[in-house]
Design an enzyme around this catalytic site. Sequence first.
Site, PDB file in Angstrom:
ATOM      1  N   ARG A 162      -0.167   5.834  16.139  1.00  0.00           N
ATOM      2  CA  ARG A 162      -0.114   7.185  15.567  1.00  0.00           C
ATOM      3  C   ARG A 162      -0.697   8.200  16.535  1.00  0.00           C
ATOM      4  NH1 ARG A 162      -2.670   5.414   9.634  1.00  0.00           N
ATOM      5  NH2 ARG A 162      -4.332   4.318  10.691  1.00  0.00           N
ATOM      6  N   ARG A 171       9.756   5.658  -3.158  1.00  0.00           N
ATOM      7  CA  ARG A 171      10.068   6.626  -4.205  1.00  0.00           C
ATOM      8  C   ARG A 171      11.521   7.041  -4.183  1.00  0.00           C
ATOM      9  NH1 ARG A 171       5.872  10.191  -2.540  1.00  0.00           N
ATOM     10  NH2 ARG A 171       4.025   9.249  -3.463  1.00  0.00           N
ATOM     11  N   GLU A 217      -3.866   6.539  18.691  1.00  0.00           N
ATOM     12  CA  GLU A 217      -4.537   5.360  18.128  1.00  0.00           C
ATOM     13  C   GLU A 217      -3.851   4.095  18.647  1.00  0.00           C
ATOM     14  OE1 GLU A 217      -5.423   6.149  13.934  1.00  0.00           O
ATOM     15  OE2 GLU A 217      -5.100   4.028  13.559  1.00  0.00           O
ATOM     16  N   ASP A 232     -10.075   1.317   0.756  1.00  0.00           N
ATOM     17  CA  ASP A 232     -10.088   2.748   1.070  1.00  0.00           C
ATOM     18  C   ASP A 232     -11.399   3.361   0.573  1.00  0.00           C
ATOM     19  OD1 ASP A 232      -7.719   3.071   2.442  1.00  0.00           O
ATOM     20  OD2 ASP A 232      -6.527   3.281   0.616  1.00  0.00           O
ATOM     21  N   ARG A 258       0.831  -1.209   0.000  1.00  0.00           N
ATOM     22  CA  ARG A 258       0.000   0.000   0.000  1.00  0.00           C
ATOM     23  C   ARG A 258       0.868   1.262   0.000  1.00  0.00           C
ATOM     24  NH1 ARG A 258      -5.215   0.148   2.112  1.00  0.00           N
ATOM     25  NH2 ARG A 258      -4.791   1.977   3.372  1.00  0.00           N
ATOM     26  N   ARG A 269      -8.780  -6.618  13.383  1.00  0.00           N
ATOM     27  CA  ARG A 269      -8.052  -5.841  14.383  1.00  0.00           C
ATOM     28  C   ARG A 269      -8.940  -4.680  14.768  1.00  0.00           C
ATOM     29  NH1 ARG A 269      -4.412  -7.210  17.719  1.00  0.00           N
ATOM     30  NH2 ARG A 269      -3.047  -5.377  17.600  1.00  0.00           N
ATOM     31  N   TYR A 310      -9.752  -4.803   2.683  1.00  0.00           N
ATOM     32  CA  TYR A 310      -9.074  -3.615   3.206  1.00  0.00           C
ATOM     33  C   TYR A 310      -9.230  -2.482   2.193  1.00  0.00           C
ATOM     34  CZ  TYR A 310      -4.910  -1.459   5.520  1.00  0.00           C
ATOM     35  OH  TYR A 310      -4.029  -0.649   6.195  1.00  0.00           O
TER      36      TYR A 310
HETATM   37  P1  FAD Z   1     -18.176   1.325   7.561  1.00  0.00           P
HETATM   38  O1  FAD Z   1     -17.693   2.721   7.565  1.00  0.00           O
HETATM   39  O2  FAD Z   1     -17.585   0.377   8.564  1.00  0.00           O
HETATM   40  O3  FAD Z   1     -19.752   1.327   7.711  1.00  0.00           O
HETATM   41  C1  FAD Z   1     -20.504   0.203   8.067  1.00  0.00           C
HETATM   42  C2  FAD Z   1     -21.648   0.683   8.925  1.00  0.00           C
HETATM   43  O4  FAD Z   1     -22.520  -0.423   9.172  1.00  0.00           O
HETATM   44  C3  FAD Z   1     -21.209   1.195  10.296  1.00  0.00           C
HETATM   45  O5  FAD Z   1     -21.730   2.479  10.524  1.00  0.00           O
HETATM   46  C4  FAD Z   1     -21.758   0.169  11.274  1.00  0.00           C
HETATM   47  O6  FAD Z   1     -22.166   0.740  12.500  1.00  0.00           O
HETATM   48  C5  FAD Z   1     -22.973  -0.356  10.493  1.00  0.00           C
HETATM   49  N1  FAD Z   1     -23.353  -1.703  10.908  1.00  0.00           N
HETATM   50  C6  FAD Z   1     -22.576  -2.806  10.966  1.00  0.00           C
HETATM   51  N2  FAD Z   1     -23.300  -3.855  11.402  1.00  0.00           N
HETATM   52  C7  FAD Z   1     -24.559  -3.400  11.604  1.00  0.00           C
HETATM   53  C8  FAD Z   1     -25.746  -4.007  12.088  1.00  0.00           C
HETATM   54  N3  FAD Z   1     -25.776  -5.287  12.451  1.00  0.00           N
HETATM   55  N4  FAD Z   1     -26.870  -3.261  12.181  1.00  0.00           N
HETATM   56  C9  FAD Z   1     -26.847  -1.941  11.844  1.00  0.00           C
HETATM   57  N5  FAD Z   1     -25.743  -1.321  11.406  1.00  0.00           N
HETATM   58  C10 FAD Z   1     -24.605  -2.039  11.287  1.00  0.00           C
HETATM   59  N6  FAD Z   1      -9.761   5.248   3.684  1.00  0.00           N
HETATM   60  C11 FAD Z   1      -9.192   6.188   2.910  1.00  0.00           C
HETATM   61  O7  FAD Z   1      -9.540   6.302   1.726  1.00  0.00           O
HETATM   62  N7  FAD Z   1      -8.264   7.046   3.409  1.00  0.00           N
HETATM   63  C12 FAD Z   1      -7.841   6.993   4.704  1.00  0.00           C
HETATM   64  O8  FAD Z   1      -7.000   7.794   5.123  1.00  0.00           O
HETATM   65  C13 FAD Z   1      -8.423   6.000   5.554  1.00  0.00           C
HETATM   66  N8  FAD Z   1      -8.044   5.911   6.826  1.00  0.00           N
HETATM   67  C14 FAD Z   1      -8.624   4.970   7.637  1.00  0.00           C
HETATM   68  C15 FAD Z   1      -8.229   4.911   8.957  1.00  0.00           C
HETATM   69  C16 FAD Z   1      -8.794   3.979   9.812  1.00  0.00           C
HETATM   70  C17 FAD Z   1      -8.362   3.920  11.247  1.00  0.00           C
HETATM   71  C18 FAD Z   1      -9.773   3.061   9.304  1.00  0.00           C
HETATM   72  C19 FAD Z   1     -10.389   2.027  10.213  1.00  0.00           C
HETATM   73  C20 FAD Z   1     -10.173   3.123   7.984  1.00  0.00           C
HETATM   74  C21 FAD Z   1      -9.598   4.075   7.127  1.00  0.00           C
HETATM   75  N9  FAD Z   1      -9.996   4.181   5.791  1.00  0.00           N
HETATM   76  C22 FAD Z   1      -9.406   5.134   4.997  1.00  0.00           C
HETATM   77  C23 FAD Z   1     -11.005   3.269   5.206  1.00  0.00           C
HETATM   78  C24 FAD Z   1     -12.433   3.822   5.271  1.00  0.00           C
HETATM   79  O9  FAD Z   1     -12.795   4.049   6.612  1.00  0.00           O
HETATM   80  C25 FAD Z   1     -13.371   2.794   4.635  1.00  0.00           C
HETATM   81  O10 FAD Z   1     -12.996   2.543   3.309  1.00  0.00           O
HETATM   82  C26 FAD Z   1     -14.854   3.186   4.629  1.00  0.00           C
HETATM   83  O11 FAD Z   1     -15.230   3.869   5.774  1.00  0.00           O
HETATM   84  C27 FAD Z   1     -15.680   1.921   4.512  1.00  0.00           C
HETATM   85  O12 FAD Z   1     -17.045   2.213   4.390  1.00  0.00           O
HETATM   86  P2  FAD Z   1     -18.121   1.060   4.629  1.00  0.00           P
HETATM   87  O13 FAD Z   1     -19.449   1.666   4.389  1.00  0.00           O
HETATM   88  O14 FAD Z   1     -17.733  -0.153   3.893  1.00  0.00           O
HETATM   89  O15 FAD Z   1     -17.933   0.617   6.167  1.00  0.00           O
HETATM   90  N1  UDP Z   2       3.357   0.772   7.916  1.00  0.00           N
HETATM   91  C1  UDP Z   2       4.557   0.724   8.570  1.00  0.00           C
HETATM   92  N2  UDP Z   2       5.093   1.866   9.073  1.00  0.00           N
HETATM   93  C2  UDP Z   2       4.459   3.050   8.972  1.00  0.00           C
HETATM   94  C3  UDP Z   2       3.226   3.105   8.297  1.00  0.00           C
HETATM   95  C4  UDP Z   2       2.696   1.940   7.784  1.00  0.00           C
HETATM   96  O1  UDP Z   2       5.164  -0.345   8.695  1.00  0.00           O
HETATM   97  O2  UDP Z   2       4.994   4.070   9.466  1.00  0.00           O
HETATM   98  C5  UDP Z   2       2.785  -0.493   7.381  1.00  0.00           C
HETATM   99  C6  UDP Z   2       1.865  -1.190   8.386  1.00  0.00           C
HETATM  100  O3  UDP Z   2       1.997  -2.582   8.231  1.00  0.00           O
HETATM  101  C7  UDP Z   2       0.499  -0.735   7.949  1.00  0.00           C
HETATM  102  C8  UDP Z   2       0.670  -0.714   6.422  1.00  0.00           C
HETATM  103  O4  UDP Z   2       2.003  -0.253   6.236  1.00  0.00           O
HETATM  104  O5  UDP Z   2      -0.510  -1.603   8.381  1.00  0.00           O
HETATM  105  C9  UDP Z   2      -0.303   0.168   5.679  1.00  0.00           C
HETATM  106  O6  UDP Z   2      -0.172   1.491   6.141  1.00  0.00           O
HETATM  107  P1  UDP Z   2      -1.318   2.559   5.956  1.00  0.00           P
HETATM  108  O7  UDP Z   2      -0.781   3.881   6.372  1.00  0.00           O
HETATM  109  O8  UDP Z   2      -1.873   2.418   4.604  1.00  0.00           O
HETATM  110  O9  UDP Z   2      -2.357   2.047   7.054  1.00  0.00           O
HETATM  111  P2  UDP Z   2      -3.856   2.500   7.380  1.00  0.00           P
HETATM  112  O10 UDP Z   2      -3.920   3.979   7.218  1.00  0.00           O
HETATM  113  O11 UDP Z   2      -4.721   1.734   6.447  1.00  0.00           O
HETATM  114  O12 UDP Z   2      -3.999   2.065   8.794  1.00  0.00           O
END
Ligand code: FAD
Ligand code: UDP
Length: 367
Positions: A279, A174, A299, A349, A170, A247, A347
Amino acid sequence: MYDYLIVGAGLFGATFAYEASKRGKSCLVVDKRTHIGGNVYTEEVEGINVHKYGAHIFHTNSKEIWDYVNQFVEFNRYTNSPVANYNGEIYNLPFNMNTFNKLWGVITPEQAKQKIEEQKKATEIEVPKNLEEQAISLVGTDIYQKLIKGYTEKQWGRPATELPEFIIKRLPVRFTYDNNYFNDKYQGIPVGGYTQIIEKMLEKSEVRLNEDFFTKRAELEKVAKKIVFTGMIDQYYEYRHGVLEYRSLLFENKLLRGVNNYQGNAVVNFTDSKTPYTRIIEHKHFEFGNQEDTIITKEFPTEWTKEDEPYYPVNDENNNEVFRQYKTLADKEENVIFGGRLATYKYYDMHQIIGSALKTVEKEFKI
Ligand code: FAD
Ligand code: UDP
């Protein structure tokens, strides 16, 4: 009777609801949380938009998806350039010439490549079979030890040798002095936060919060012709083929009064193995805020149990095999559509979620 019951008011459910209601379909959206937006939810606190479920930076290479999200909100010019803190040493991410220069004193791309090649040769890896081998093949052992191993093992709660290599792919590597975390053409943060996007998407749907599909399953299954399910697929099938592992994360938020600038960057990664969090996010920097106070979030990755929020699918071979069995069941459903990170156990985005929701829409409405 609704046309669609949408389980989950996250980005997938909301995109589907928006497109379906645009086509005159009626949608009931239920979510077990107390707010819409799923993990992209942001909340304004003291004038700062707090990313309640961790840093969310929108990025995509697709003009279509970029235009799609821009119809709901204006995006700023934020470019993600996290820094890594390894026991007090600061390195630029993603791995680029700034990182290589600080680590080895190399000046040219040729010197950096040579250094990596030497380290890779010493380990005799030919075809990388896991995250550790993949990482060393990409950037060598020094970077692996200082910037990858500790962070990865905290994040995933297992040795890097037991993790799939795609996770590390991911991150860009560079050989230019460029600290932009993403390679994508388009990137930014919605001015005013993400929640307003979801609000607009759900404008024409009926939304019920605090409603868990599974506590009212029999009743809810009868209220619509079709279901769009974005919760956990194994729970949908009552875990009959086993439990898919995730996780989880704990977010510790702090309002620091009188602190204008806590860490000088929106995202700082702690890549050593001892610091228990991965982080620290300083939210104001996502929108170039200049408030007197600041809000930070630590986090902490945690082991997941069925009572916790499932944030990251653990796509190792065992879990992928269990998922395939659920997918076989899902493919046979005529009136249930599975989508989003939890139901597809991927996984993804945000841009990928929107892309897959729009594909689902195309199929459903035969566009
Ligand atoms: P979710 O956002 O998980 O929505 C699912 C919804 O369903 C939730 O609101 C949940 O409450 C509901 N639900 C589940 N089960 C039930 C049930 N039984 N009854 C009623 N409701 C229910 N993406 C990026 O592009 N850039 C980023 O920088 C980025 N950073 C991230 C950082 C973190 C820490 C995490 C965890 C994710 C990150 N993502 C990022 C990914 C992004 O959050 C997801 O791609 C996106 O939110 C997924 O949308 P979704 O609708 O599939 O799931
Ligand atoms: N990662 C790492 N060091 C860092 C940042 C990321 O080793 O400083 C690795 C780690 O395994 C992580 C993966 O790269 O789970 C993907 O990173 P990303 O920033 O895309 O994670 P996310 O934002 O999805 O949590």
